[in-house]
Design an enzyme around this catalytic site. Sequence first.
Site, PDB file in Angstrom:
ATOM      1  N   THR A  91     -36.994 -24.195 -12.776  1.00 46.14           N
ATOM      2  CA  THR A  91     -35.585 -23.822 -12.584  1.00 46.14           C
ATOM      3  C   THR A  91     -35.021 -23.399 -13.934  1.00 46.14           C
ATOM      4  O   THR A  91     -34.817 -24.235 -14.820  1.00 46.14           O
ATOM      5  CB  THR A  91     -34.769 -24.999 -12.017  1.00 46.14           C
ATOM      6  OG1 THR A  91     -35.392 -25.460 -10.823  1.00 46.14           O
ATOM      7  CG2 THR A  91     -33.344 -24.562 -11.729  1.00 46.14           C
ATOM      8  N   LYS A 139     -29.041 -30.028 -16.575  1.00 46.59           N
ATOM      9  CA  LYS A 139     -29.423 -28.674 -17.040  1.00 46.59           C
ATOM     10  C   LYS A 139     -29.049 -27.634 -15.979  1.00 46.59           C
ATOM     11  O   LYS A 139     -28.490 -26.574 -16.273  1.00 46.59           O
ATOM     12  CB  LYS A 139     -30.926 -28.681 -17.334  1.00 46.59           C
ATOM     13  CG  LYS A 139     -31.595 -27.351 -17.626  1.00 46.59           C
ATOM     14  CD  LYS A 139     -32.440 -26.807 -16.480  1.00 46.59           C
ATOM     15  CE  LYS A 139     -33.525 -27.697 -15.951  1.00 46.59           C
ATOM     16  NZ  LYS A 139     -34.272 -27.154 -14.813  1.00 46.59           N
ATOM     17  N   LYS A 182     -31.275 -20.316  -6.825  1.00 44.06           N
ATOM     18  CA  LYS A 182     -31.654 -21.721  -7.043  1.00 44.06           C
ATOM     19  C   LYS A 182     -30.528 -22.486  -7.746  1.00 44.06           C
ATOM     20  O   LYS A 182     -30.233 -23.635  -7.402  1.00 44.06           O
ATOM     21  CB  LYS A 182     -32.952 -21.761  -7.867  1.00 44.06           C
ATOM     22  CG  LYS A 182     -33.347 -23.134  -8.386  1.00 44.06           C
ATOM     23  CD  LYS A 182     -33.603 -24.151  -7.285  1.00 44.06           C
ATOM     24  CE  LYS A 182     -33.852 -25.524  -7.877  1.00 44.06           C
ATOM     25  NZ  LYS A 182     -33.854 -26.593  -6.878  1.00 44.06           N
TER      26      LYS A 182
HETATM   27  N1  LIG Z   1     -38.340 -33.034  -9.836  1.00 40.90           N
HETATM   28  C1  LIG Z   1     -37.773 -32.335  -8.877  1.00 40.90           C
HETATM   29  O1  LIG Z   1     -37.374 -32.878  -7.825  1.00 40.90           O
HETATM   30  C2  LIG Z   1     -37.590 -30.854  -9.009  1.00 40.90           C
HETATM   31  C3  LIG Z   1     -37.672 -30.186 -10.217  1.00 40.90           C
HETATM   32  N2  LIG Z   1     -37.478 -28.835 -10.259  1.00 40.90           N
HETATM   33  C4  LIG Z   1     -37.592 -28.109 -11.517  1.00 40.90           C
HETATM   34  O2  LIG Z   1     -38.977 -28.030 -11.821  1.00 40.90           O
HETATM   35  C5  LIG Z   1     -39.184 -28.081 -13.227  1.00 40.90           C
HETATM   36  C6  LIG Z   1     -40.107 -29.252 -13.551  1.00 40.90           C
HETATM   37  O3  LIG Z   1     -39.483 -30.440 -13.103  1.00 40.90           O
HETATM   38  P1  LIG Z   1     -40.218 -31.866 -13.157  1.00 40.90           P
HETATM   39  O4  LIG Z   1     -41.647 -31.705 -12.846  1.00 40.90           O
HETATM   40  O5  LIG Z   1     -39.376 -32.774 -12.362  1.00 40.90           O
HETATM   41  O6  LIG Z   1     -40.030 -32.197 -14.699  1.00 40.90           O
HETATM   42  P2  LIG Z   1     -40.843 -33.189 -15.654  1.00 40.90           P
HETATM   43  O7  LIG Z   1     -39.879 -33.586 -16.715  1.00 40.90           O
HETATM   44  O8  LIG Z   1     -41.524 -34.242 -14.869  1.00 40.90           O
HETATM   45  O9  LIG Z   1     -41.980 -32.244 -16.282  1.00 40.90           O
HETATM   46  C7  LIG Z   1     -41.644 -31.259 -17.216  1.00 40.90           C
HETATM   47  C8  LIG Z   1     -42.885 -30.485 -17.625  1.00 40.90           C
HETATM   48  O10 LIG Z   1     -42.516 -29.529 -18.627  1.00 40.90           O
HETATM   49  C9  LIG Z   1     -43.350 -29.714 -19.766  1.00 40.90           C
HETATM   50  N3  LIG Z   1     -42.653 -29.343 -20.987  1.00 40.90           N
HETATM   51  C10 LIG Z   1     -41.451 -29.762 -21.418  1.00 40.90           C
HETATM   52  N4  LIG Z   1     -41.122 -29.163 -22.579  1.00 40.90           N
HETATM   53  C11 LIG Z   1     -42.158 -28.353 -22.907  1.00 40.90           C
HETATM   54  C12 LIG Z   1     -42.417 -27.455 -23.976  1.00 40.90           C
HETATM   55  N5  LIG Z   1     -41.538 -27.273 -24.964  1.00 40.90           N
HETATM   56  N6  LIG Z   1     -43.579 -26.777 -23.975  1.00 40.90           N
HETATM   57  C13 LIG Z   1     -44.477 -26.937 -22.967  1.00 40.90           C
HETATM   58  N7  LIG Z   1     -44.297 -27.764 -21.922  1.00 40.90           N
HETATM   59  C14 LIG Z   1     -43.142 -28.460 -21.888  1.00 40.90           C
HETATM   60  C15 LIG Z   1     -43.719 -31.180 -19.744  1.00 40.90           C
HETATM   61  O11 LIG Z   1     -44.846 -31.411 -20.564  1.00 40.90           O
HETATM   62  P3  LIG Z   1     -45.134 -32.888 -21.185  1.00 40.90           P
HETATM   63  O12 LIG Z   1     -45.856 -33.640 -20.112  1.00 40.90           O
HETATM   64  O13 LIG Z   1     -45.961 -32.622 -22.376  1.00 40.90           O
HETATM   65  O14 LIG Z   1     -43.806 -33.488 -21.522  1.00 40.90           O
HETATM   66  C16 LIG Z   1     -43.990 -31.359 -18.252  1.00 40.90           C
HETATM   67  O15 LIG Z   1     -45.227 -30.840 -17.912  1.00 40.90           O
HETATM   68  C17 LIG Z   1     -37.793 -28.170 -13.839  1.00 40.90           C
HETATM   69  O16 LIG Z   1     -37.365 -26.883 -14.172  1.00 40.90           O
HETATM   70  C18 LIG Z   1     -36.957 -28.760 -12.718  1.00 40.90           C
HETATM   71  O17 LIG Z   1     -35.590 -28.434 -12.832  1.00 40.90           O
HETATM   72  C19 LIG Z   1     -37.250 -28.097  -9.127  1.00 40.90           C
HETATM   73  C20 LIG Z   1     -37.167 -28.701  -7.911  1.00 40.90           C
HETATM   74  C21 LIG Z   1     -37.294 -30.128  -7.759  1.00 40.90           C
HETATM   75  O1  LIG Z   2     -34.147 -28.929  -8.266  1.00 43.84           O
HETATM   76  C1  LIG Z   2     -34.367 -29.986  -7.666  1.00 43.84           C
HETATM   77  C2  LIG Z   2     -34.057 -30.155  -6.275  1.00 43.84           C
HETATM   78  C3  LIG Z   2     -34.463 -31.472  -5.696  1.00 43.84           C
HETATM   79  C4  LIG Z   2     -34.425 -31.419  -4.201  1.00 43.84           C
HETATM   80  O2  LIG Z   2     -34.139 -30.363  -3.618  1.00 43.84           O
HETATM   81  O3  LIG Z   2     -34.714 -32.479  -3.595  1.00 43.84           O
END
Ligand SMILES: NC(=O)C1=CN([C@@H]2O[C@H](COP(=O)(O)OP(=O)(O)OC[C@H]3O[C@@H](n4cnc5c(N)ncnc54)[C@H](OP(=O)(O)O)[C@@H]3O)[C@@H](O)[C@H]2O)C=CC1
Ligand SMILES: O=CCCC(=O)O
Length: 284
Positions: A94, A237, A169
């Site tokens: 996102t 964010k 989104k």
């Molecule tokens: N969780 C949810 O329910 C949902 C999340 N999203 C979106 O999906 C994305 C991921 O979310 P989520 O999995 O929950 O987040 P997490 O915080 O669990 O994971 C974040 C990921 O990004 C990596 N990362 C962070 N900073 C850097 C960097 N500078 N360089 C390279 N890699 C980096 C982390 O690596 P490391 O392990 O090394 O920290 C990790 O793999 C976000 O944009 C979020 O808004 C969308 C829908 C639902």
């Molecule tokens: O971006 C995160 C959305 C989480 C959800 O839809 O449950």
Amino acid sequence: MEIGFLGLGIMGKAMSINLLHHGFKVTVWNRTLSKCDELVEHGATVGETPAAVVKKCKYTIAMLSDPSAALSVVFDKDGVLEQINGKGYIDMSTIDAQTSIKISDAIKAKGGDFLEAPVSGGKTHAEDGQLVIIAAGHKALYEEALPAFDVLGKKSFFLGAVGDGAKMKLAVNAVMGSMMNAFSEGLRLVERSGLNPGTLLDVLDHGAMSNGLFKSKGPTMLKNSYNPGFPLKHMQKDMRLALALGDENAVPMPVAAVANEAFEKAKSTGLGDLDFSAVIKTLN
Ligand SMILES: NC(=O)C1=CN([C@@H]2O[C@H](COP(=O)(O)OP(=O)(O)OC[C@H]3O[C@@H](n4cnc5c(N)ncnc54)[C@H](OP(=O)(O)O)[C@@H]3O)[C@@H](O)[C@H]2O)C=CC1
Ligand SMILES: O=CCCC(=O)O
């Protein structure tokens, strides 16, 4: 078909495991490389850098925390751009439209194809292949990726030009963040009025506001349990980026602005890594 996967956080881990379980060959990379170990147990191969993953795979998916992570993985040394010629790159993080367009332009200039494909739905939806995919960009790459999207999600949309998926989104999450704050206030109001908050969940569920968010988060909030499905810092964010989009389009967003303040306050009191439903704690 071999798919690359960059970013094994809450979502990336669930999504890549899902692809592996459905017979895709997956090569993974994560900034903290040790997080790849669990994926290897599920049959994944590890790439040492984003460039190494892209070199090996016809197309590569990214699921990263925020705009700065999305840019870093593409533009930094050993990044995606170095090997993207003739390959496809699908960013499912996102992020805002400007960041997505910047990535798209750079990838196209190097001879690659780009698709943004952020998702609606959280950790359990990712585990169960029930995400809603909101794609935009290179139409042929979208069609090529559909077998993977059909595993990851229950519905895929193609919206058109790069940036439109990102904007959609952010609009979705602006609604969700605002709803979570209203829900939190209702729960606290009922509790402090000496009523049973469990009854509020039941009453809401039988009325016009019955929805998946209240159904999934209500019971855990009543147990004071905030294991992160969707980390609060990421919701803040998204609210910040949605408000910027509102500003660009001269759309007043007073409800989202107040919700953003609540998430900001929650973050500043150390709740950023908890689930976004922990915003209710700002009402203690
Ligand atoms: N969780 C949810 O329910 C949902 C999340 N999203 C979106 O999906 C994305 C991921 O979310 P989520 O999995 O929950 O987040 P997490 O915080 O669990 O994971 C974040 C990921 O990004 C990596 N990362 C962070 N900073 C850097 C960097 N500078 N360089 C390279 N890699 C980096 C982390 O690596 P490391 O392990 O090394 O920290 C990790 O793999 C976000 O944009 C979020 O808004 C969308 C829908 C639902
Ligand atoms: O971006 C995160 C959305 C989480 C959800 O839809 O449950």
